[in-house]
Design an enzyme around this catalytic site. Sequence first.
Site, short mmCIF file in Angstrom:
data_model
loop_
_atom_site.label_atom_id
_atom_site.label_comp_id
_atom_site.label_asym_id
_atom_site.label_seq_id
_atom_site.Cartn_x
_atom_site.Cartn_y
_atom_site.Cartn_z
N GLU A 102 0.90 -1.29 -0.35
CA GLU A 102 -0.17 -0.01 -0.07
C GLU A 102 0.40 1.67 -0.05
O GLU A 102 2.39 1.03 0.73
CB GLU A 102 -1.07 -0.37 0.92
CG GLU A 102 -1.92 1.11 1.04
CD GLU A 102 -2.73 1.57 0.50
OE1 GLU A 102 -2.59 1.56 -1.21
OE2 GLU A 102 -4.18 1.61 0.45
N ASP A 106 -3.83 5.33 6.30
CA ASP A 106 -4.73 7.26 7.06
C ASP A 106 -4.84 6.73 8.42
O ASP A 106 -4.10 5.70 8.94
CB ASP A 106 -4.78 7.64 6.11
CG ASP A 106 -5.23 9.17 6.67
OD1 ASP A 106 -4.88 9.73 7.16
OD2 ASP A 106 -6.53 9.53 5.67
N PHE A 156 -0.92 16.06 4.48
CA PHE A 156 -1.43 16.02 3.58
C PHE A 156 -0.26 15.77 2.17
O PHE A 156 0.71 16.81 2.81
CB PHE A 156 -2.58 16.44 2.70
CG PHE A 156 -3.13 15.61 1.09
CD1 PHE A 156 -4.08 14.99 1.35
CD2 PHE A 156 -2.09 16.46 -0.12
CE1 PHE A 156 -4.45 13.98 0.03
CE2 PHE A 156 -2.75 16.09 -1.10
CZ PHE A 156 -4.05 14.28 -1.17
P1 IMP Z 1 -7.35 5.15 4.73
O1 IMP Z 1 -8.41 3.80 4.77
O2 IMP Z 1 -8.00 6.39 5.56
O3 IMP Z 1 -6.36 4.13 5.71
O4 IMP Z 1 -6.69 5.55 3.67
C1 IMP Z 1 -6.07 5.01 2.44
C2 IMP Z 1 -5.88 5.70 1.12
O5 IMP Z 1 -6.12 7.31 1.33
C3 IMP Z 1 -4.62 5.91 0.22
O6 IMP Z 1 -4.06 4.26 0.31
C4 IMP Z 1 -4.45 6.69 -0.37
O7 IMP Z 1 -5.46 6.90 -1.83
C5 IMP Z 1 -5.33 8.13 0.42
N1 IMP Z 1 -4.87 9.40 1.47
C6 IMP Z 1 -4.64 9.10 2.89
N2 IMP Z 1 -3.69 9.85 3.28
C7 IMP Z 1 -3.34 10.79 2.28
C8 IMP Z 1 -2.68 11.64 1.60
O8 IMP Z 1 -2.02 12.18 2.91
N3 IMP Z 1 -1.67 12.39 0.75
C9 IMP Z 1 -2.94 11.09 -0.98
N4 IMP Z 1 -3.56 10.42 -0.71
C10 IMP Z 1 -4.04 9.74 0.78
MG MG Z 2 -3.87 3.91 -1.91
#
Ligand code: IMP
Ligand code: MG
Length: 179
Positions: A102, A106, A156
């Site tokens: 991955e 986040d 971000f």
């Molecule tokens: P999660 O499900 O909240 O862990 O988010 C994961 C997904 O959100 C990642 O696979 C990314 O595609 C997107 N994402 C989370 N943070 C960022 C960032 O800082 N920049 C770009 N994409 C992000």
């Molecule tokens: Mg992703």
Amino acid sequence: MQTIEVNGLVFEEYLSAENIAEIVGNVAERINTDYTGKEPLFICVLNGAFMYASDLFKKITLPSEITFVRLKSYEGTATTGEVKILTPLTMDIQGRDVIIIEDIVDTGLTMHGFMHQLRGMGANSVELTSFLFKPEALKYADATPKYIGLEIPTKFVLGYGLDFDEKGRNLPALYVLRS
Ligand code: IMP
Ligand code: MG
């Protein structure tokens, strides 16, 4: 400090291409050691992880395979969350030692849901490597990656495969939104 503008927002360089190569090399070394004698199956999560997966996979010295999925996560009202598979797995993972690749974890929602699905498909083991990890944003503890490139604050970032409204994926360095 090198800055760039993407869709009207200003980003500062956070990791150079050289820093990234070193980080990826360290992760590959750990996986090569831990999986000695095994034939892991890597699953790259599109779109964001394609660059990390490419660089990491080139440094894996084990007999191994790679396949791809495309996921979309939805923030539901239920605590379990829901992960929609846009491009599904085409490989049988029964009995396999799976390593998900991955770009960034986040809140952990996406990986929480996907790892749960994989475990239900009969994999022997399911582990996660993520190039980046935002520990302070994590809501799903079981989505903590075993192999982390770098822990970063809850800011971000873009570049090296990660996008801002689909822009910036082609940048070879990693950039952070100027605060
Ligand atoms: P999660 O499900 O909240 O862990 O988010 C994961 C997904 O959100 C990642 O696979 C990314 O595609 C997107 N994402 C989370 N943070 C960022 C960032 O800082 N920049 C770009 N994409 C992000
Ligand atoms: Mg992703």
